[in-house]
Design a protein around this motif. Structure first.
Motif, PDB file in Angstrom:
ATOM      1  N   HIS A  71       0.749  -1.224  -0.056  1.00 41.60           N
ATOM      2  CA  HIS A  71      -0.105   0.109  -0.112  1.00 41.60           C
ATOM      3  C   HIS A  71       0.816   1.415  -0.045  1.00 41.60           C
ATOM      4  O   HIS A  71       0.274   2.220   0.304  1.00 41.60           O
ATOM      5  CB  HIS A  71      -0.992  -0.035   1.201  1.00 41.60           C
ATOM      6  CG  HIS A  71      -1.918  -0.884   1.010  1.00 41.60           C
ATOM      7  ND1 HIS A  71      -2.061  -2.138   1.886  1.00 41.60           N
ATOM      8  CD2 HIS A  71      -3.127  -0.936  -0.013  1.00 41.60           C
ATOM      9  CE1 HIS A  71      -3.099  -2.765   1.471  1.00 41.60           C
ATOM     10  NE2 HIS A  71      -3.758  -2.196   0.522  1.00 41.60           N
ATOM     11  N   ASN A  73       1.634   3.201  -2.323  1.00 44.26           N
ATOM     12  CA  ASN A  73       1.085   4.234  -3.169  1.00 44.26           C
ATOM     13  C   ASN A  73      -0.057   5.186  -2.591  1.00 44.26           C
ATOM     14  O   ASN A  73      -0.330   5.859  -2.837  1.00 44.26           O
ATOM     15  CB  ASN A  73       0.697   3.636  -4.425  1.00 44.26           C
ATOM     16  CG  ASN A  73      -0.206   2.767  -4.279  1.00 44.26           C
ATOM     17  OD1 ASN A  73      -0.457   1.854  -3.174  1.00 44.26           O
ATOM     18  ND2 ASN A  73      -1.183   2.606  -5.135  1.00 44.26           N
ATOM     19  N   HIS A  74      -0.565   4.501  -1.283  1.00 41.75           N
ATOM     20  CA  HIS A  74      -1.633   5.222  -0.720  1.00 41.75           C
ATOM     21  C   HIS A  74      -0.981   6.052   0.512  1.00 41.75           C
ATOM     22  O   HIS A  74      -1.737   6.592   1.289  1.00 41.75           O
ATOM     23  CB  HIS A  74      -2.582   4.188   0.077  1.00 41.75           C
ATOM     24  CG  HIS A  74      -3.365   3.652  -1.188  1.00 41.75           C
ATOM     25  ND1 HIS A  74      -2.916   2.216  -1.442  1.00 41.75           N
ATOM     26  CD2 HIS A  74      -4.479   3.986  -1.946  1.00 41.75           C
ATOM     27  CE1 HIS A  74      -3.862   1.822  -2.268  1.00 41.75           C
ATOM     28  NE2 HIS A  74      -4.547   2.789  -2.720  1.00 41.75           N
TER      29      HIS A  74
END
Length: 174
Positions: A71, A73-74
């Motif tokens: 995750h 990219n979040h």
């Protein structure tokens, strides 16, 4: 100094055993405080939620293995990424001191497979207890799959440290 804690064969002498048992007990208490007190007791170091958390009622789960990478990219800032990464690194060393003491104290622990298994079970016990605490008192803990492998890795590092320490001790005793 080495002789104060070790016998001529490299095992802990009675004084070394006593000190190691005290350290293990104190650290086990620290683990209980770190892992089982309600999350609200601790200062909030981050103003964000770790990506991937799933909430079911009062229970928070982080079921994705290698969640930080999956995750990434979040995560909004590099600082947030390093905070999450630091949390994973601290989990590697959560059980390290206790496992190191146990390996020194108990010859039955002196096998990497046994250390891996026992550390995994200790970690699983912590996660299960956090789940129960969330159900009973809303402790705000997060049950994380990554904690299982990071804690287990810490156990293996403790075993490796023991092996290196034994080489050092045996050289000093000779």
């Amino acid at each position: 100094m080495i002789q104060r804690f070790f016998t001529s064969t490299g095992e802990l002498n009675p004084w070394g055993q006593r000190v190691t048992k005290i350290v293990a007990r104190v650290y086990a208490l620290a683990i209980v405080l770190m892992c089982f007190l309600p999350q609200s007791v601790y200062p909030n170091l981050k103003d964000f939620t770790t990506p991937g958390i799933i909430q079911i009622g009062r229970v928070f789960f982080l079921p994705t293995p290698f969640n930080t990478l999956v995750h990434a990219n979040h995560i909004e800032t590099i600082g947030d990424f390093f905070l999450i990464l630091a949390q994973n690194v601290t989990n590697v060393f959560l059980l390290y001191p206790l496992v190191l003491c146990l390996v020194f104290l108990f010859p039955s622990w002196r096998n990497w497979k046994r250390v891996l298994r026992n550390t995994f079970y200790m970690s699983l016990g912590i996660e299960f207890t956090q789940l129960i605490l969330d159900l009973l008192i809303d402790a705000g803990r997060v049950v994380e799959v990554d904690d299982l492998w990071t804690n287990s890795l810490g156990g293996l590092l403790a075993y490796w440290t023991y092996l290196m320490a034994m080489k050092f001790v045996q050289k000093k005793i000779e």
